[in-house]
Design a protein around this motif. Structure first.
Motif, short mmCIF file in Angstrom:
data_model
loop_
_atom_site.label_atom_id
_atom_site.label_comp_id
_atom_site.label_asym_id
_atom_site.label_seq_id
_atom_site.Cartn_x
_atom_site.Cartn_y
_atom_site.Cartn_z
N ASN A 112 8.96 -10.45 3.29
CA ASN A 112 8.21 -9.04 3.84
C ASN A 112 6.88 -8.60 3.43
OD1 ASN A 112 7.35 -6.17 4.68
ND2 ASN A 112 9.60 -6.50 5.69
N ALA A 113 5.89 -9.10 4.12
CA ALA A 113 4.18 -8.34 3.23
C ALA A 113 4.03 -6.96 3.45
CB ALA A 113 3.27 -8.32 3.71
N VAL A 114 4.37 -5.77 3.99
CA VAL A 114 4.83 -4.89 3.48
C VAL A 114 5.27 -4.24 2.60
CG1 VAL A 114 5.84 -2.59 4.65
CG2 VAL A 114 3.99 -4.49 6.41
N GLU A 115 6.18 -4.77 2.00
CA GLU A 115 7.13 -4.50 0.83
C GLU A 115 6.24 -4.92 -0.11
OE1 GLU A 115 10.84 -6.48 1.44
OE2 GLU A 115 12.20 -4.47 2.59
N LYS A 116 5.62 -5.81 -0.07
CA LYS A 116 5.29 -6.53 -1.37
C LYS A 116 3.87 -5.78 -1.33
CE LYS A 116 2.74 -10.83 -2.08
NZ LYS A 116 2.33 -12.42 -2.59
N LEU A 117 3.18 -5.30 -0.59
CA LEU A 117 2.40 -4.67 -0.41
C LEU A 117 2.29 -2.38 -1.03
CD1 LEU A 117 -0.84 -3.91 0.26
CD2 LEU A 117 -0.76 -3.26 2.32
N ILE A 118 3.51 -2.71 -1.07
CA ILE A 118 3.58 -1.39 -2.03
C ILE A 118 3.95 -1.72 -2.21
CG2 ILE A 118 5.21 0.54 -0.99
CD1 ILE A 118 5.89 -0.06 1.51
N LYS A 119 4.30 -2.29 -3.43
CA LYS A 119 4.92 -2.96 -4.80
C LYS A 119 4.20 -2.53 -4.98
CE LYS A 119 9.85 -4.81 -4.10
NZ LYS A 119 10.07 -6.35 -4.30
N GLN A 120 2.83 -3.79 -4.92
CA GLN A 120 1.24 -3.74 -5.77
C GLN A 120 0.93 -2.73 -5.69
OE1 GLN A 120 -0.18 -6.69 -3.55
NE2 GLN A 120 0.83 -8.69 -4.25
N TYR A 121 0.75 -1.40 -4.61
CA TYR A 121 0.13 -0.35 -4.65
C TYR A 121 0.79 0.53 -5.60
CZ TYR A 121 -1.22 3.97 -3.52
OH TYR A 121 -2.08 5.95 -3.54
N THR A 122 1.80 0.95 -5.61
CA THR A 122 2.80 1.18 -6.54
C THR A 122 2.07 1.45 -7.96
OG1 THR A 122 4.28 1.37 -5.07
CG2 THR A 122 4.93 2.28 -7.03
N LYS A 123 2.73 -0.24 -8.66
CA LYS A 123 2.26 -0.41 -9.70
C LYS A 123 0.52 -0.68 -10.34
CE LYS A 123 4.06 -4.30 -11.00
NZ LYS A 123 4.51 -6.43 -11.36
N LEU A 124 -0.35 -0.49 -8.61
CA LEU A 124 -1.67 0.06 -9.40
C LEU A 124 -2.14 1.09 -9.45
CD1 LEU A 124 -4.50 -1.31 -9.30
CD2 LEU A 124 -4.43 -0.41 -7.18
N ILE A 125 -1.18 2.18 -9.23
CA ILE A 125 -1.11 3.64 -9.38
C ILE A 125 -0.70 3.86 -10.52
CG2 ILE A 125 -1.90 3.81 -6.74
CD1 ILE A 125 0.55 5.61 -6.39
N ASP A 126 0.26 3.44 -10.98
CA ASP A 126 1.14 3.83 -11.33
C ASP A 126 0.58 3.99 -12.80
OD1 ASP A 126 3.68 4.59 -10.38
OD2 ASP A 126 5.03 2.89 -10.75
N GLU A 127 -0.64 2.94 -12.68
CA GLU A 127 -1.73 2.65 -14.41
C GLU A 127 -2.55 3.69 -14.65
OE1 GLU A 127 -1.92 -1.63 -15.99
OE2 GLU A 127 -0.25 -1.30 -14.17
N ILE A 128 -2.95 4.53 -13.65
CA ILE A 128 -4.64 5.16 -13.64
C ILE A 128 -4.02 6.87 -13.95
CG2 ILE A 128 -5.84 5.58 -11.53
CD1 ILE A 128 -5.46 2.87 -10.68
N PRO A 129 -5.32 7.44 -14.37
CA PRO A 129 -4.93 8.54 -14.79
C PRO A 129 -5.63 9.53 -13.44
CG PRO A 129 -6.69 7.75 -16.18
CD PRO A 129 -5.63 6.82 -15.30
N ARG A 130 -4.94 9.72 -12.10
CA ARG A 130 -4.94 9.90 -11.10
C ARG A 130 -5.98 11.75 -11.25
NH1 ARG A 130 -1.93 8.80 -6.92
NH2 ARG A 130 0.30 9.60 -7.42
N ALA A 131 -6.81 11.73 -10.50
CA ALA A 131 -6.91 13.57 -9.85
C ALA A 131 -6.07 14.58 -9.54
CB ALA A 131 -8.65 13.15 -9.07
N THR A 132 -6.34 15.77 -9.55
CA THR A 132 -5.44 16.80 -9.22
C THR A 132 -6.20 17.71 -9.38
OG1 THR A 132 -4.91 17.47 -11.55
CG2 THR A 132 -3.59 15.91 -10.58
N ALA A 133 -5.80 18.56 -8.28
CA ALA A 133 -6.47 19.69 -8.11
C ALA A 133 -6.46 20.50 -9.86
CB ALA A 133 -5.82 20.72 -7.55
N GLN A 134 -6.23 20.54 -10.82
CA GLN A 134 -6.21 21.31 -12.42
C GLN A 134 -7.83 19.70 -12.79
OE1 GLN A 134 -3.73 20.91 -10.91
NE2 GLN A 134 -3.37 22.64 -9.67
#
Length: 196
Positions: A62-84
Motif C-alpha cells: 500500500n503506497a498510501v501507508e508507505k507515504l504516511i510512514k515516511q512523512y511521520t518519520k520525517l516530521i518526528d526529526e524536525i523541531p517544528r514551528a508553533t504559535a509560541q
C-alpha cells in the motif's frame, strides 16, 4: 506573480539587469519594517507500492501507508514551528493524491509539502533529510530566506522617515511568509518589506 514564485516578475527583471542600492517591497508590515523572512520549499514526496484487490491487501504493498510512514518519520526529526515558537521550520502537507479505484490497494501516492525554513534548518538541510530517509521527491519551488541587517544605512534612513511621518517608534520584524525581496538579497541588494 509573487504568489506563484516571482520568477516571471521580480527575478526576470533582475536577470535582465535592473538593479538598485536598496529595494522596498510593498508587503503588509503594519508600518514596521520586515527585514527577515523564512525560506520556502515546495516538495512533492512520492511513494510506490504494488496493486492488489482491496479484499487481499497482503498481496499488495500500500503506497498510501508507505507515504504516511515516511512523512511521520520525517516530521518526528524536525523541531517544528508553533504559535509560541514561530521562527522554526514548518512542514505543512497541503495536498495528498492516490489514484485508483476504491476497492484496490494503491500502488502510487504523492503528497505536497509546503516547507518554510530558517537559518537553523535550511532548504538544503531538509532535502538532505529526505535523501537520508530514501524518500522519493520532486522540488516544485525552492526560494531562499530574505535577510537584511537592521543596521543597513538605507534601513535606518527608512526607519527615520517612517517615524517622522507617523510620529511613533518603528520596529524591525521577521515573518514566517515569503516575498519577492528574496531575489534582491540573493543578488546582494539589501531589501525590506514595508506597507500598511
Amino acid at each position: 506573480d509573487e504568489e506563484i514564485g516571482g520568477k516571471n516578475g521580480t527575478e526576470y527583471m533582475l536577470r535582465k539587469g535592473y538593479s538598485a542600492k536598496f529595494a522596498i517591497t510593498g508587503e503588509t508590515s503594519l508600518f514596521d519594517i520586515e527585514n527577515r523572512h523564512k525560506g520556502m520549499l515546495i516538495v512533492k514526496i512520492i511513494a510506490q507500492g504494488r496493486h492488489s484487490h482491496g479484499s487481499r491487501p497482503w498481496l499488495g504493498r500500500n503506497a498510501v501507508e508507505k507515504l504516511i510512514k515516511q512523512y511521520t518519520k520525517l516530521i518526528d526529526e524536525i523541531p517544528r514551528a508553533t504559535a509560541q515558537k514561530k521562527w522554526l521550520i514548518s512542514v505543512n502537507p497541503t495536498n495528498f493524491v492516490s489514484k485508483c479505484p476504491w476497492n484496490v490497494t494503491p500502488a502510487y501516492a504523492e503528497m505536497i509539502l509546503d516547507v518554510r525554513t530558517t537559518e537553523d534548518f535550511s532548504n538544503q538541510k531538509f532535502l538532505r533529510l529526505l535523501k537520508t530517509h530514501k524518500i522519493k521527491y520532486n522540488v516544485l519551488f525552492n526560494g531562499s530566506m530574505m535577510s537584511t541587517s537592521a543596521r543597513n544605512k538605507y534601513s535606518q534612513k527608512l526607519k527615520k522617515i517612517i517615524e517622522s511621518v507617523l510620529k511613533k517608534k518603528i520596529k524591525f520584524i521577521k515573518s514566517c511568509g515569503g516575498s519577492d525581496t528574496k531575489f534582491f538579497t540573493l543578488k546582494g541588494i539589501p531589501a525590506v518589506n514595508f506597507g500598511p
